[in-house]
Structures are given as C-alpha cells and as structure tokens.
Design a protein around this motif. Structure first.
Motif: not given
Ligand SMILES: [Zn+2]
Length: 299
Positions: A32-33, A81-82, A28-30, A25-26
């Motif tokens: 995406r952002q 926090q991405g 993936a979020r990075y 998840e960490a």
C-alpha cells in the motif's frame, strides 16, 4: 494441515496462524505504502522456507521445532513499518523483537525465546554462533531459491514487479545464476550442500534451455560472462575472501541498434550485504541497463 503447523500447534496453539497474519499484514502495508499490487510473496516464501527447514532438520537429525519457528520469522522484519531497509537496522533484528513478543504471549519459556532470537540474530551477525537452527534456516532460505521452486519464484517476483519475460532475464538472471553457482559452496549443513548441488543444476539447466529457445526463435540473444569480483569480503565463519565468482547474463548486442555492449561493474557496501552493481551500456546509442544484487556469501 501442513507439517510445520502440525508441529507447532500442540506446543503453541494458534501461533502459526498469528505469524502468517503478521506476514500478510506486513507485506500488505508495504505494498500500500509503495503503490504496489497486492501480493503474498513474503508469506509464501516464509512458509516454503519453514517447510524446507523442517525437512532439513529431520535429515540432519535435529529437533525441527526451533528451525521451523526461526524460518517462519526469518523475513518477518523485512517490511518494518511498511518500509524496506530504510532505518539501517538489519531486518533480522526487527524479526527477533517481534518473535520475542509473540512467543512470550504464547507462553514460551525464556530459554525458548532466547534460542529463537539468538538464531535469528546470528542469521545476519556473523560474530554470533550459528547454531543448528541458524545453519538449517540459512540453507533452507537458499534452497527455496533453487531448482524448479526457485525458477517459479523468479517469474512470480518478476510479474509482481511488472516485468515481462526477456526484461526479467536482463534484470535478474545474473543474480539467479550467480546464486546457483555459489549455492553448493554457501551451504552450512551437509544435507544442504548435497541438495544444493542437485537443485542448482536444475536451475542452470532450465535457464540454459530458456536462453536457447529465445535465441532459436530469434527473440533475444544473451551471453554469459564469468566475472571474478575482487574485494575484501568475509565468509560466514569470519575468514577473509578476496574473490567471488559471479555470472553476468547480458544481451549479446544492443537490443535497439545491435552495436556491441560494454559491461562495467563496481562493488558497494549495502545495509546487509556487499552489492555488485553492473551496467550494460551500448557503445553506439543511449541504451543503458543497470543491475545490482547482493554478492553470494560463501560458507
Ligand atoms: Zn544501441
């Protein structure tokens, strides 16, 4: 089931899978952002580091449970926090906070939580004692970047960043060879030192062959320049180091106009390391390439 999971499962049921999920998840979020392609580089590097830490621990006659756990968490704070290193808090601090929460939820004892968090913090804070788990994980993290595994990761990472073969070499081979050169001197365990010598030799041999082939077919020609970087660096045990040897790999001549290329460099303090910034600039046209990497830390 892999060895690390087999080791953790009876003691902390389901924790291994939860850590993997957090890492997925960490990243993936990075991605995406930052509008980057999906990747599982963080997950795979963490799994490999844990597997290597497990073996190193056994070879060093240390209980592998703690090293394996610390290895799984060692990069878990990388994309907090991405973002990547935007809040000036070392990533291991974020990792320690995360590990403490997850271990408490898994029913770990206070002493176990403190041992994991202490080793994670000691990975970046050299005022803290580097206990067995810290030494083993640091060596495992470095061993993952060497030998055939390291070469594989080098090209996987380059592909993720959209780089082709020659471009990846211009951009990152200086770092790769500098780390291979320093690896045997930066290991903290005896086993790690021995393995680093073997694995670093494989890295150097592979890239020697690759550069040779590129030149033989007239695709690209590189030169390797040893560079003694002077500054006020500190080694892991707090001793002062004034010189670090690196290898700069740069195009032998300008790829655009074949004029000579000038190499300049400087050092800069980054969030978690002393950065070397080098520039390859054509002395005739406007070809310029900037590269930068963390200077290797010697033991
Ligand atoms: Zn040029």
């Amino acid at each position: 089931m892999n060895e690390v999971r087999k080791l953790l499962e009876p003691r902390f049921p389901g924790l291994h899978a939860r850590i993997e999920q957090v890492l997925i998840e960490a990243e993936a979020r990075y991605n995406r952002q930052n509008q980057q392609a999906p990747s599982e580089f963080l997950l795979e590097h963490s799994q490999r580091t844990a597997a290597i830490a497990h073996k190193l621990a056994v070879m060093e006659r240390v209980d592998p449970l703690l090293p394996a756990l610390v290895a799984l968490y060692h990069d878990a704070g990388k994309f907090h926090q991405g973002e990547y290193h935007t809040d000036q808090v070392p990533e291991e601090e974020h990792a320690a906070i995360l590990a403490a929460r997850m271990l408490a939820e898994s029913g770990a004892r206070e002493a176990e939580i403190e041992a994991v968090c202490g080793a994670l913090r000691a990975l970046y804070d050299d005022r803290l004692p580097c206990v067995d788990a810290c030494r083993i994980v640091q060596d495992a993290d470095r061993l993952d970047k060497l030998g055939a595994l390291g070469v594989g990761a080098f090209f996987t990472k380059a592909t993720l960043r959209g780089r082709g073969l020659v471009d990846a070499l211009v951009q990152s081979l200086s770092r790769e060879l500098s780390y291979a050169l320093a690896a045997p001197h930066s290991m903290l365990t005896e086993t790690g030192k021995k393995l680093a010598v073997e694995q670093a030799a494989k890295t150097v041999a592979f890239f020697d062959e690759l550069l040779h082939d590129l030149e033989r077919w007239g695709i690209a020609a590189f030169e390797r320049r040893p560079l003694l970087v002077e500054g006020d660096f500190r080694s892991r045990d707090g001793a002062s180091v004034h010189k670090v040897q690196v290898t700069i790999v740069m195009p032998r001549a300008c790829p655009d106009c074949e004029a000579p290329i000038a190499l300049t460099h400087r050092c800069e303090r980054g969030v978690k390391c002393e950065m070397l910034k080098a520039r390859f600039a054509c002395q005739s046209c406007d070809y310029v390439r900037d590269i930068s990497f963390c200077l290797p830390v010697l033991a």
